[in-house]
Every structure is written in structure tokens, then in C-alpha cells.
Design an enzyme around this catalytic site. Sequence first.
Site, short mmCIF file in Angstrom:
data_model
loop_
_atom_site.label_atom_id
_atom_site.label_comp_id
_atom_site.label_asym_id
_atom_site.label_seq_id
_atom_site.Cartn_x
_atom_site.Cartn_y
_atom_site.Cartn_z
N LYS A 1 2.77 -0.83 5.26
CA LYS A 1 2.64 -1.24 6.50
C LYS A 1 2.30 0.21 7.11
CE LYS A 1 1.57 -4.56 6.13
NZ LYS A 1 1.76 -5.40 5.49
N LYS B 1 -9.58 -7.67 6.99
CA LYS B 1 -8.57 -8.49 6.73
C LYS B 1 -8.75 -9.28 5.43
CE LYS B 1 -5.26 -11.15 7.84
NZ LYS B 1 -3.93 -10.45 7.95
N GLU C 1 6.49 -2.33 0.49
CA GLU C 1 5.74 -2.87 1.45
C GLU C 1 5.92 -2.23 3.08
OE1 GLU C 1 3.59 -5.04 1.66
OE2 GLU C 1 3.50 -5.79 3.67
N GLU D 1 -1.26 1.78 6.52
CA GLU D 1 -2.35 1.20 6.82
C GLU D 1 -2.61 0.94 8.48
OE1 GLU D 1 -3.12 -3.20 5.79
OE2 GLU D 1 -1.06 -3.36 6.10
N ASN E 1 -22.46 -12.10 4.61
CA ASN E 1 -21.22 -11.41 3.95
C ASN E 1 -21.27 -11.48 2.51
OD1 ASN E 1 -18.50 -10.81 3.58
ND2 ASN E 1 -17.75 -12.95 3.69
N GLY E 2 -21.06 -10.19 2.14
CA GLY E 2 -21.05 -10.27 0.36
C GLY E 2 -21.64 -8.98 -0.05
N ARG F 1 -12.42 -9.48 10.40
CA ARG F 1 -12.95 -9.35 8.98
C ARG F 1 -13.86 -8.03 8.82
NH1 ARG F 1 -13.18 -14.27 6.31
NH2 ARG F 1 -14.84 -13.36 4.96
N TRP G 1 -18.19 -4.85 8.11
CA TRP G 1 -17.59 -3.91 7.57
C TRP G 1 -18.32 -3.26 6.41
CZ3 TRP G 1 -15.53 -3.20 2.54
CH2 TRP G 1 -14.16 -2.37 2.50
N HIS H 1 12.81 11.93 -10.80
CA HIS H 1 12.07 12.30 -11.81
C HIS H 1 10.80 12.83 -11.11
CE1 HIS H 1 14.68 10.37 -14.56
NE2 HIS H 1 14.79 9.14 -14.00
N CYS I 1 -16.94 -8.42 6.49
CA CYS I 1 -17.96 -9.15 7.35
C CYS I 1 -17.47 -10.42 7.86
CB CYS I 1 -19.31 -9.10 6.75
SG CYS I 1 -19.85 -7.43 6.34
O1 M6R Z 1 -5.95 -12.48 1.37
P1 M6R Z 1 -5.02 -11.59 0.21
O2 M6R Z 1 -3.40 -11.84 0.46
O3 M6R Z 1 -5.52 -12.14 -1.15
O4 M6R Z 1 -5.37 -10.11 0.66
C1 M6R Z 1 -4.58 -9.04 -0.19
C2 M6R Z 1 -4.59 -7.89 0.50
O5 M6R Z 1 -5.95 -7.34 0.81
C3 M6R Z 1 -3.75 -7.71 1.58
O6 M6R Z 1 -2.58 -8.21 1.21
C4 M6R Z 1 -3.68 -6.36 2.29
O7 M6R Z 1 -3.14 -5.55 1.52
C5 M6R Z 1 -3.01 -6.47 3.75
N1 M6R Z 1 -3.66 -6.39 4.53
C6 M6R Z 1 -2.09 -5.47 3.86
O8 M6R Z 1 -1.42 -5.52 5.31
#
Ligand code: M6R
Length: 592
Positions: free
Chosen positions: A468, A587, A464, A471, A100-101, A28, A74, A487, A2
Site C-alpha cells: 500500500k 486497477k 500488504e 503504490e 482494451n488489450g 482502469r 493505460w 539475514h 484501459c
Molecule cells: O483484480 P485482482 O485482485 O486480480 O488484482 C491483482 C492486483 O493487480 C491487485 O491486487 C493490485 O496489487 C492492487 N491494486 C494493489 O492495491
Amino acid sequence: MCGIVGCILKDKESAPVLLECVKKLEYRGYDSVGIATSDKEIRIKKDQGKIDDFRKKIDLNELPGKMGIAHVRWATHGLPTKENAHPHTDCNNRIAVVHNGIIENFKDLRSELEDSGHKFSSDTDTEIIPHLIESYMAEGKSLEEAIRFATRKIKGSYALAIMSLDEPGIIIGVRKESPLIVGIGEDEYFLASDVPAVLNHTDKAIYLDNREMVILDGNKVTIKDLDGEIISKKIHTIDWTEDMAKKQGYNHFMLKEIHEQPDAVKNTLREESEIRELVKKLPNFNKVCFVACGTSYHASLVGKYLFESILEMPTDVILASEFEYSSGGLDENTLVILISQSGETADTLKALKIANKKSETLAIVNVIGSSATREAKHVIYTRAGPEIGVAATKTYVSQLTSIYLLALLLGGNEDHLKTLKKMPDYMEQSLKKEDQIKEIAKRYKNTWDFFFIGRGFSFPTAMEGALKLKEITYIHGEGYAAGELKHGPLALIDDDVPVVAVIPPGHSHDKTLSNMEEVKSRKARIIALGADNDEDIISEAHEFIGFAPDIDEMLSPIPYVIPLQLLAYYISVERNIDPDKPKNLAKCVTVE
Ligand code: M6R
């Protein structure tokens, strides 16, 4: 998680400005959007869906008024529907709130309010707030007092922007554990969850702390604590520009941000002297513990390999969401390093609170003035600039650069420091592989499962790459330590499951190559990353992405992640997904 906005303007209509500001917060949350403006009455337009679709459906002339509030959602409580979209109001449509929260005790408060006659029209936790304020104002309290009383009742996290027809010309903001900034323009005032929302209007901002309230009245900004005492706060000048938060000709923010990576790393490298000073100030420590989530967690894993190999220091990495269950062994000799792009991730902030009680804490953060930067004992800024795409790209390589600078300066390792400074050139070489990767993406766009493998420093890179892919393409991807496949997961490998092998030159090279052979003999197709003169890989891989022959595995995580970002990006585009706004994600994750 949000985004909220509020503004009081001098001689402009607020609705177009609110829409423009909230659009900058779309990273957000993007499942619903809403605006409320106020003049003689409070008028609201809201709907499920993205801002661009909402904009086409509404007539902004039906939202008159020089002040208003807006929201992108969100969903946490209640489905993404028009009814659940913010703003929410009281029974008489005289108080409007964006939030937001999460209000943890909303069920109890809602039934109390319903028992006393309040009518609710959504399933959200937020809606109890305007009703609570309404009930206190009905007792004769001012808006400010009513909000203060309401904050004593509610448990949870909130950044709120609130206006009431009974006190026209005022917007009140209040925060606890969700970010809120105040933008100060020329006779114009703004509230926002994050700086990019206001960049088009001002470069002056105040960062509110927990349990602070701000009253905007069109002439001034007054900040108070929740006992009503006035607080004086510093006005910061923001060095991010409006242009930095635009797509600048790229189809998506993510692609723009992938291409900005060499510059992001250059900016991080400029922090060297700050980090040298920090290294002198840090008290002695004999143990390191990294804490983070998601991509920042993968940066932390690289940190572990680095601190162990350079400093020979025991180094732990703990997922922030697990920290409260598993943070044993922290003491005054432990340096806890929290990594967060946003500095607002709820899990990371919770871990920071716990760590602050026992250990020295250092936050590596991109967003200046964010909560982590104010709560940690030491801070390193990554200086990657604003990142709008939900998938972290440039902020990841900047986090890695900060970690390298820290470890190399602590260890006095000048040779590697020299190579680190050449990193932007190596990254340019990875970026040149874009056309080849675009073609690979076309061939693999209909795959359902991928494995990503690597050893040592390349294991976090594999993880990583898999994150990517998951997501932004919705394809299942698993990052695995190459030696661990045999394993268990090897049972899943066949000609339908391609394996992406990360094999830079160095200590782990030959063993990962053998693991690549293992999966190849189970008919997996191999997409391999390695030095462009690596004949061993070239002869075995089905697709070979080669570059940067002189980078060895210790520094490989930075240039080697780029092809994986590009692969995920182009598969996402091939599958007609918007990589900037993947479903179900936001985000900045401000809920635990
Ligand atoms: O703002 P932050 O780095 O604390 O966020 C952590 C994760 O939510 C963030 O890295 C998330 O995994 C990414 N959007 C992935 O691309």
C-alpha cells in the site's frame, strides 16, 4: 488497463453520456482519454491526461450525435500522447475503434498494411484494427464481416467497440480475453469494460464471453459467435447501485472504501450458507494451491497459514505470473484457489486455464460475471461492492473473510467462526485510530524507506502494508518476515529507516518483539501495532497504534491491515499524490 465505452441513445446527445460513463472507468487507466461520436461524420476529441482536465479543454457541442465510443488509456504500446490516445481511425476517418488489450502481432500487420498504402498516425498496436477493417470493407464486406475477418488475423487480447460511417446507427463490440459487458437500458444500449460505467443508466447487463460479438443497432442487441451464429445470452440484473460507485463526501474513493470495510466484511459473512453448500459439493482434496497477484496474493498467503494450521493440509501459494513456470505437483486431488478482485487479471486467468486442465478450481472474486467466475469450476463471491480506488482495501478484507469462512467451515471450527462474525466490531476499533495515524503520517511523510515486519499470520499483513505504501506514496517499503531481517536487510536499518512492526497477541508475539528490539538498537524508529493493553510494546515503540486486545494472531490480518492502509493513505495525501490514481498503475491488469 484501459476502459472502453460505447452507447446508442434514443433522444440524447451521446458525448456527455460517454464522458460520464468513461469517468467511472478511470480506475482502469488515466493517462489519456478520447471520445468519438457519429452522425454525418465521425468527430473525435482526444488528449493526454485525466478526464477532468480533458473536459475543461473540449466543447462537447463539437461532438454531435446520438451514438459514440470512448476510451481511457493505460499505455502499453506508445507513450501517453494525444496521437496515441484512442479512438483510432482508418485512413479516411470512416471507421473509429477503441480497444482494451494488446495486439501481439501488430508489427507484422502494420508493415503489411503500410506496404499496401495505409497511413498510420500513432505508435499503438490498436491502430492496425481500423486499417484492417478498412481493407476488408474495401473488398465489399460488411462492417460485421470485416470485423470477423480482422479478428482472425490479430493475435492477442481485445475488447473493442467499433463504428463506421458506412453503416450508420450500429456499434459493434467484440471480445477476447479482455472484459466487455452490454448494458440494456430503455431503448438505449451500452458497451463497457465494467459494470460501474453503466450503473447510472441501467441495471440490466449481458456479460460477453471470449470470441463473442455484439451488434447494437438502437432497437436491439444481437450477440453472435465469431462464425456469425446467433447466440442467446442471459440478461443479468446488477445489484450494485450508482450510489455505491460515488465518493459520498469523502475526499478520495480509497478513504471511502477504507471506511466501508466493516460493511464489506458483513456482506461477505452473509455468504456463509453459500459456502457451506460449496463445501458439501467440493470433491475430496488433499492439497491446496492458492494463485493470485498483488494484494490478492497477500490474501492467499494468509490462506496458506490458515489452511495449514486449521486443516493441516499442504498448501502452496504461487504468484499467478509465475504459475506457468512453477505449478508442478498439481493433480486431481489438488484444490486450486484463485483469488482476484476483478476476475479479469490476465496472469490469474492464464493460471486458471492451466489449473483447469489438471485440478479442481475455485475462484474467489468480487466482480460478478467476470471472466474468472465463468471459467472456474466453483466460485465464491466476496460481495465487497464496487472498488474504484486503484489500491485494494475493502476487497482485501472481504477476500480474507471468504478464505476464513472456507477454511473454518471445512475444518468445522465453530469457535473461530463466532469470533469471525464479530470482526466488523474489531475493525471499527482500528478505524478509530485514524486521527492518530494522520499525525504519524505528517511526521513520516518525507521518509524514503520503510520496513514492515511481522511473523506468521502477520507476515502477509506486513507485506500488504508495504505494498500500500509503495503504490500510493512512491516511498520504498519492504515487507519482511521479522525473523529474516538479521539475514541481510538489517544492514539497511538506521535512524532514517523506520520499521513498522505488526505484533498481535499470540504465538509469534515474543519473537517479533525481540526483532523489534533488534532494529531499535540499530536506531530505527518503531511504529508498532498491537493490542491496546500490550505494555511490552507500549514501552518500546516510538509510535504505538493499539486496539482490539482480544484478537489473536490467527484473525489479526483483517483488523491489523486497516491502520497500515490509513498510514499509506495519509502519507499519500501529505505528499500531494492522488491515492486513487497512482502513477503507472491501473486497477485491473489485463495484460501479462
Ligand atoms: O483484480 P485482482 O485482485 O486480480 O488484482 C491483482 C492486483 O493487480 C491487485 O491486487 C493490485 O496489487 C492492487 N491494486 C494493489 O492495491
